[in-house]
Design an enzyme around this catalytic site. Structure first.
Site, short mmCIF file in Angstrom:
data_model
loop_
_atom_site.label_atom_id
_atom_site.label_comp_id
_atom_site.label_asym_id
_atom_site.label_seq_id
_atom_site.Cartn_x
_atom_site.Cartn_y
_atom_site.Cartn_z
N TYR A 77 -12.87 20.46 -14.23
CA TYR A 77 -13.46 19.13 -14.37
C TYR A 77 -14.63 19.00 -13.39
O TYR A 77 -14.46 19.15 -12.18
CB TYR A 77 -12.38 18.07 -14.11
CG TYR A 77 -12.95 16.67 -14.11
CD1 TYR A 77 -13.67 16.20 -15.20
CD2 TYR A 77 -12.79 15.84 -13.02
CE1 TYR A 77 -14.21 14.94 -15.20
CE2 TYR A 77 -13.33 14.57 -13.01
CZ TYR A 77 -14.05 14.13 -14.11
OH TYR A 77 -14.60 12.88 -14.09
N LYS A 112 -5.81 10.03 -19.04
CA LYS A 112 -5.98 10.74 -20.31
C LYS A 112 -4.69 10.64 -21.15
O LYS A 112 -4.31 9.57 -21.52
CB LYS A 112 -6.40 12.18 -20.04
CG LYS A 112 -7.45 12.33 -18.93
CD LYS A 112 -8.76 11.63 -19.25
CE LYS A 112 -9.71 11.74 -18.05
NZ LYS A 112 -10.93 10.96 -18.22
N ASP A 166 -4.11 21.56 -12.32
CA ASP A 166 -4.53 20.36 -13.06
C ASP A 166 -4.08 20.58 -14.51
O ASP A 166 -4.66 21.38 -15.24
CB ASP A 166 -6.05 20.18 -12.96
CG ASP A 166 -6.54 18.94 -13.71
OD1 ASP A 166 -5.80 18.43 -14.57
OD2 ASP A 166 -7.67 18.50 -13.42
N ARG A 223 0.83 -1.22 0.00
CA ARG A 223 0.00 0.00 0.00
C ARG A 223 0.87 1.26 0.00
O ARG A 223 0.41 2.33 -0.43
CB ARG A 223 -1.00 0.00 1.17
CG ARG A 223 -1.94 1.18 1.15
CD ARG A 223 -3.28 0.93 1.82
NE ARG A 223 -3.21 0.04 2.96
CZ ARG A 223 -2.69 0.34 4.15
NH1 ARG A 223 -2.20 1.53 4.36
NH2 ARG A 223 -2.69 -0.55 5.11
C1 LIG Z 1 -9.08 17.63 -16.35
C2 LIG Z 1 -9.43 16.41 -15.56
N1 LIG Z 1 -9.04 16.34 -14.28
C3 LIG Z 1 -9.34 15.26 -13.51
C4 LIG Z 1 -10.08 14.20 -14.01
C5 LIG Z 1 -10.38 13.02 -13.13
O1 LIG Z 1 -9.61 11.90 -13.56
P1 LIG Z 1 -10.08 10.39 -13.34
O2 LIG Z 1 -11.27 10.16 -14.21
O3 LIG Z 1 -8.88 9.58 -13.72
O4 LIG Z 1 -10.41 10.23 -11.88
C6 LIG Z 1 -10.52 14.24 -15.33
C7 LIG Z 1 -11.35 13.15 -15.88
O5 LIG Z 1 -12.02 13.30 -16.88
C8 LIG Z 1 -10.19 15.38 -16.12
O6 LIG Z 1 -10.59 15.48 -17.40
#
Ligand SMILES: Cc1ncc(COP(=O)(O)O)c(C=O)c1O
Length: 383
Positions: free
Chosen positions: A108, A206, A181, A56
């Site tokens: 997001y 992504k 992000d 972990r």
């Molecule tokens: C810009 C962005 N940040 C965070 C996330 C969250 O990622 P995850 O789906 O891997 O949890 C996404 C998912 O679409 C995203 O597009």
């Protein structure tokens, strides 16, 4: 495993393609092994000199994607997580109840939802602002009170661009950290740490992985400071770790990051330019178009392209947008982004109430197919 340290002087695309030059010492294999072990041998004198105790907290298969991402982002250390959401929420859970956060209003949607529901119930005090408007950001950040500024750039689903360097100046002047992000920009186009960010977050699901077959997240820190140790403790304590198989696949995906992102950017620019001014399209939202409000900042802080993501507003409202998405054959009708296959999505349908996506907005994730095929397919669907 050995690593060629001199390879760090090489171009990031070379470092990525060669996985930092890791070679397996035991077999001389050029691809890394996959370690499924959940536990590691304790030395006879009761020490753990290997540095690894239990799965972990530690797994050797994480080492390569974490080291490669650290190198590409120019950070001090990286941590991988079970998902982008696990990575992002680890930053917020490393804060303390009562702490004040300023975050992008356009971001997001699932993270905005978590912040304003579970995050707020847990005790975080959150102000959402348009971080691209620096005066609004400056007014929202409270000196000595705000602990964290969180922004996404370019931001889902309208690709709002925030000036990272200016935001870092505002956050730091008030004693706050800046987290970015950078999922959509990727280290290929933007390196937020060089612009002053303290933490970079990726939904590695992504572009980093790039093949729509792994859910993963990652954080990179500028400094191995006390806050970072709290973030690490959240991962170990909550247990949102990446599985070894996913870590291995992520590493394989990252080896082709540069060619995929470069191709997606070129095609996204071609798609955006083709549909700007199209009689069936009300607007094209893409930072690579001079008409986009964030174009000048994007041109400064994104190198080599404006990303593979854009949105179009279809004339004729929601029905026309949904009908267009129903008619495409080459684009795949699905959520997510950053894979080799191009995706199209009626965004308001998934985001629900409070979305900044207008009802006629289609979000496009441009993959690595032939751009003429993508343009012809969307043309036919819009007709
Ligand atoms: C810009 C962005 N940040 C965070 C996330 C969250 O990622 P995850 O789906 O891997 O949890 C996404 C998912 O679409 C995203 O597009």
């Amino acid at each position: 495993m050995t690593k060629d340290d001199d390879k760090n002087d090489l171009h990031p695309s070379t470092r990525a393609a060669q996985g930092l030059g890791w070679i397996d010492e035991t077999t001389r294999a050029v691809m890394p092994p996959l370690h499924f072990a959940t536990t590691f041998i304790r030395d006879p004198d009761n020490e753990y000199r290997s540095g690894r105790v239990y799965g972990r907290a530690d797994n050797p298969t994480y080492d390569q994607p974490e080291a490669l991402l650290t190198s590409l982002e120019g950070g001090a250390e990286a941590l991988t997580f079970a998902s982008g959401m696990a990575a992002a929420t680890a930053v917020f859970l490393a804060l303390r109840p009562g702490d004040h956060i300023v975050a992008s209003r356009v971001m997001y949607w699932a993270l905005r939802k978590w912040l304003t529901t579970a995050g707020a119930e847990w005790g975080l005090r959150i102000d959402l602002v348009d971080t691209d408007r620096l005066d609004d950001l400056r007014a929202a950040v409270r000196p000595g009170v705000t602990r964290l500024v969180w922004l996404e750039t370019p931001a889902n689903p309208t690709w709002v661009v925030t000036d990272i360097e200016a935001a870092a100046g505002i956050a730091h002047a008030s004693g706050a950290l800046l987290a970015v992000d950078s999922t959509v920009a990727t280290p290929v186009l933007t390196r937020p740490i060089a612009l002053g960010a303290d933490i970079v977050m990726h939904a590695a699901t992504k572009y980093l992985n790039g093949h729509s077959d792994v859910v993963a997240g990652a954080l990179v820190t500028a400094a191995k400071d006390e806050f970072w140790q709290r973030v690490r403790a959240v991962r170990t304590g909550v247990g949102g770790i990446l599985g070894p198989m996913e870590a291995w696949l992520l590493m394989r995906g990252m080896r082709t990051l540069y060619v995929r992102v470069e191709r997606s950017c070129r095609s996204a620019q071609a798609v955006a330019e083709h549909f700007a001014g199209h009689p069936a399209v009300e607007a094209v939202l893409y930072p690579g178009l001079p008409s986009h409000p964030g174009h000048a900042v994007a041109a400064r802080q994104m190198q080599g392209g404006f990303g593979g993501m854009l949105s179009i507003r279809v004339k004729g409202g929601e029905d026309a947008a949904i009908r267009t998405a129903a008619r495409v054959k080459v684009w795949k009708r699905a959520t997510s982004l950053g894979g080799v296959e191009s995706l199209i999505e009626h965004r308001a349908s998934i985001e629900g109430a409070g979305t900044p996506a207008s009802p006629n907005l289609l979000r496009l994730s441009v993959g690595i197919e032939d751009s003429a095929d993508l343009i012809a397919d969307l043309e036919a669907a819009l007709r």
